[in-house]
Design a protein around this motif. Structure first.
Motif, PDB file in Angstrom:
ATOM      1  N   LEU A  30       7.457  11.487  -1.397  1.00 23.56           N
ATOM      2  CA  LEU A  30       7.067  10.080  -1.299  1.00 23.56           C
ATOM      3  C   LEU A  30       8.247   9.122  -1.437  1.00 23.56           C
ATOM      4  CD1 LEU A  30       3.812  10.037  -3.487  1.00 23.56           C
ATOM      5  CD2 LEU A  30       3.944   9.906  -0.987  1.00 23.56           C
ATOM      6  N   LYS A  67       1.677   7.198  -5.143  1.00 22.94           N
ATOM      7  CA  LYS A  67       1.042   7.354  -3.830  1.00 22.94           C
ATOM      8  C   LYS A  67       0.439   6.031  -3.373  1.00 22.94           C
ATOM      9  CE  LYS A  67      -2.183  10.354  -1.303  1.00 22.94           C
ATOM     10  NZ  LYS A  67      -2.914   9.279  -0.624  1.00 22.94           N
ATOM     11  N   GLU A  68      -0.277   5.351  -4.273  1.00 18.53           N
ATOM     12  CA  GLU A  68      -0.845   4.050  -3.937  1.00 18.53           C
ATOM     13  C   GLU A  68       0.259   3.052  -3.599  1.00 18.53           C
ATOM     14  OE1 GLU A  68      -4.853   4.159  -6.788  1.00 18.53           O
ATOM     15  OE2 GLU A  68      -2.929   3.452  -7.580  1.00 18.53           O
ATOM     16  N   TYR A  69       1.297   3.083  -4.402  1.00 14.12           N
ATOM     17  CA  TYR A  69       2.422   2.167  -4.204  1.00 14.12           C
ATOM     18  C   TYR A  69       3.048   2.385  -2.834  1.00 14.12           C
ATOM     19  CZ  TYR A  69       6.618  -0.496  -5.480  1.00 14.12           C
ATOM     20  OH  TYR A  69       7.629  -1.417  -5.533  1.00 14.12           O
ATOM     21  N   ALA A  70       3.261   3.657  -2.468  1.00 14.74           N
ATOM     22  CA  ALA A  70       3.862   3.984  -1.176  1.00 14.74           C
ATOM     23  C   ALA A  70       3.012   3.486  -0.016  1.00 14.74           C
ATOM     24  CB  ALA A  70       4.071   5.494  -1.063  1.00 14.74           C
ATOM     25  N   GLU A  71       1.711   3.413  -0.237  1.00 16.29           N
ATOM     26  CA  GLU A  71       0.781   2.968   0.810  1.00 16.29           C
ATOM     27  C   GLU A  71       0.585   1.452   0.805  1.00 16.29           C
ATOM     28  OE1 GLU A  71      -2.611   5.276  -0.202  1.00 16.29           O
ATOM     29  OE2 GLU A  71      -1.869   7.112   0.753  1.00 16.29           O
ATOM     30  N   GLY A  72       1.300   0.766  -0.078  1.00 15.72           N
ATOM     31  CA  GLY A  72       1.224  -0.691  -0.118  1.00 15.72           C
ATOM     32  C   GLY A  72       0.154  -1.246  -1.033  1.00 15.72           C
ATOM     33  N   ASP A  73      -0.518  -0.370  -1.776  1.00 18.30           N
ATOM     34  CA  ASP A  73      -1.549  -0.806  -2.723  1.00 18.30           C
ATOM     35  C   ASP A  73      -0.877  -1.041  -4.074  1.00 18.30           C
ATOM     36  OD1 ASP A  73      -3.777  -1.318  -4.228  1.00 18.30           O
ATOM     37  OD2 ASP A  73      -4.560   0.740  -4.167  1.00 18.30           O
ATOM     38  N   LYS A 133       9.047   6.323   1.344  1.00 15.22           N
ATOM     39  CA  LYS A 133       8.040   5.273   1.442  1.00 15.22           C
ATOM     40  C   LYS A 133       8.022   4.397   0.192  1.00 15.22           C
ATOM     41  CE  LYS A 133       4.850   7.320   4.781  1.00 15.22           C
ATOM     42  NZ  LYS A 133       3.450   7.732   5.039  1.00 15.22           N
ATOM     43  N   ALA A 151       8.664   0.423  -0.027  1.00 14.98           N
ATOM     44  CA  ALA A 151       7.720  -0.484  -0.682  1.00 14.98           C
ATOM     45  C   ALA A 151       8.402  -1.304  -1.771  1.00 14.98           C
ATOM     46  CB  ALA A 151       6.557   0.315  -1.273  1.00 14.98           C
ATOM     47  N   SER A 175      -0.257   0.804 -10.231  1.00 13.56           N
ATOM     48  CA  SER A 175      -0.464   1.672  -9.070  1.00 13.56           C
ATOM     49  C   SER A 175       0.218   3.022  -9.282  1.00 13.56           C
ATOM     50  CB  SER A 175       0.120   1.022  -7.810  1.00 13.56           C
ATOM     51  OG  SER A 175      -0.463  -0.222  -7.546  1.00 13.56           O
TER      52      SER A 175
END
Length: 370
Positions: free
Chosen positions: A28, A280-286, A31, A35, A277
């Motif tokens: 990760l 994984k959430e952070y990498a997805e922009g959440d 990404k 982010a 976050s």
């Protein structure tokens, strides 16, 4: 002025004792770094002061990201903030990550201080802690950094570890002193519930050291490091002259800071905010946060806590001016019992704990809270 912190929450191996937020999913990293650039842009206005005095890469294991990614984040920060006064840029690292090739690339970045998580120079203790490196690799790493021109190196060691005899700590301290590094952080092993060590304690596989051993280990650390010329300037930190950690010292002085990354904390003076976050959430922009607004009482208690961890201690004139003379008198009154025992001292309107009594700092601090 303010400081900037980048949290890199990745580890190839989880240490037995570690309770910091970290993950093993190193795939990760690209990404997450991307982010972090986005979060840096979106949160640049969080700080009321646009001047930055230090930058720190912590973790996790920041040495798992490429030196070029490190420099990319630093360069981005320079575009958003006034970094003219930045005198210290620190990268936390594991010794086995700092290969000759990695160090050569890192030397091309703005990083000018390395904080090495060594913990021990006894391979038995390192295996118990589930560290990735050996004692020999740690020493080779310091030599490699010196050869590359790094002249500001800090190392971490851990004491208060049971089960390895009476000599391992003295031997570790001797090895640390022989390396002639600029800064040493010495932490007592702490059993946290949600760690492998916590499980071992619950299963009866490990018995923590008792208070007598804790104190004797602490006094050994202090004596050997002070005799070697290191100033004991904060509960867990020792430095050669002029080599105190500028970034961590800013925390203890209540300076504002912006934390970027999954699990990172920020402080704007009255507001404290932290990212909740997952990586994984952070990498997805959440990217989600929780926060709290500090009351005057919170500010005073935090000032008491951070100040009494340092040799400078509490400035009573500042307390009177910032929180009122009644609070100053309350502190002086509450301190009398500790002063009679020699655990607190008063010098020129400063109330401080002698370094020989730092082991009691938690009890002293709690007793002085509002």
């Amino acid at each position: 002025m303010a400081t900037l912190y980048f949290h890199i929450p990745f580890c190839k191996r989880i240490c037995t004792y570690c309770d910091f937020y970290k993950v093993g999913a190193i795939e990760l990293i690209p990404k997450v770094v991307e982010a972090m650039h986005g979060e840096l842009d979106s949160r640049a206005s969080y700080l009321s002061d646009r001047g930055i005095t230090s930058i720190y890469f912590g973790g996790g294991t920041p040495s798992l990201i490429a030196p070029e990614e490190v420099e990319g984040l630093i360069s981005h920060a320079r575009k958003l903030f006034d970094c003219a006064e930045v005198g210290e840029i620190t990268l936390e690292a594991n010794p086995d990550d700092l290969t000759e090739e990695y160090v050569a690339r890192l030397r091309q970045t703005s990083v000018n201080r390395i904080s090495l998580g060594i913990q021990s120079f006894d391979d038995r203790v390192l295996r118990f802690m589930n560290r990735r490196h050996t004692a020999a690799e740690a020493k080779e790493c310091v030599a490699r950094l010196r050869a590359a021109g790094y002249d500001n190196i800090s190392i971490d060691i851990i004491f208060g570890v049971a089960g390895f005899g009476d000599d391992w700590l003295a031997d570790t301290l001797s090895e640390a002193i022989a390396l002639d590094v600029e800064h040493i952080s010495a932490y007592h092993l702490t059993v946290e519930e949600r760690t492998r060590l916590g499980v071992m304690v619950r299963k009866g596989e490990y018995q923590p050291v008792d208070e007598e051993r804790s104190e004797s280990d602490y006094r050994l650390v202090e004596r050997m490091l002070q005799e070697a010329g290191y100033e004991h300037y904060e509960v867990s930190n020792y430095a050669k002259e002029g080599c105190r950690a500028k970034h961590n010292s800013a925390y203890w002085k209540g300076v504002e800071y912006l934390g970027i990354g999954a699990g990172a904390h920020s402080f704007s003076g009255d507001d404290r905010r932290w990212c909740v976050s997952t990586a994984k959430e952070y990498a997805e922009g959440d990217i989600r946060f929780e926060s709290e607004v500090l009351s005057p009482t919170d500010h005073l208690n935090e000032y008491i806590m951070t100040s009494l961890r340092t040799v400078e201690g509490i400035d009573l004139e500042y307390v009177g001016a910032a929180f009122g003379e009644a609070e100053r008198r309350r502190l002086e009154s509450s301190a009398r019992g500790w002063m009679e025992r020699g655990v607190l001292s008063m010098d020129a309107n400063r109330l401080h704990i002698p370094t020989s009594e730092f082991m009691l700092s938690d009890a002293v601090i709690e007793s002085l809270f509002v």
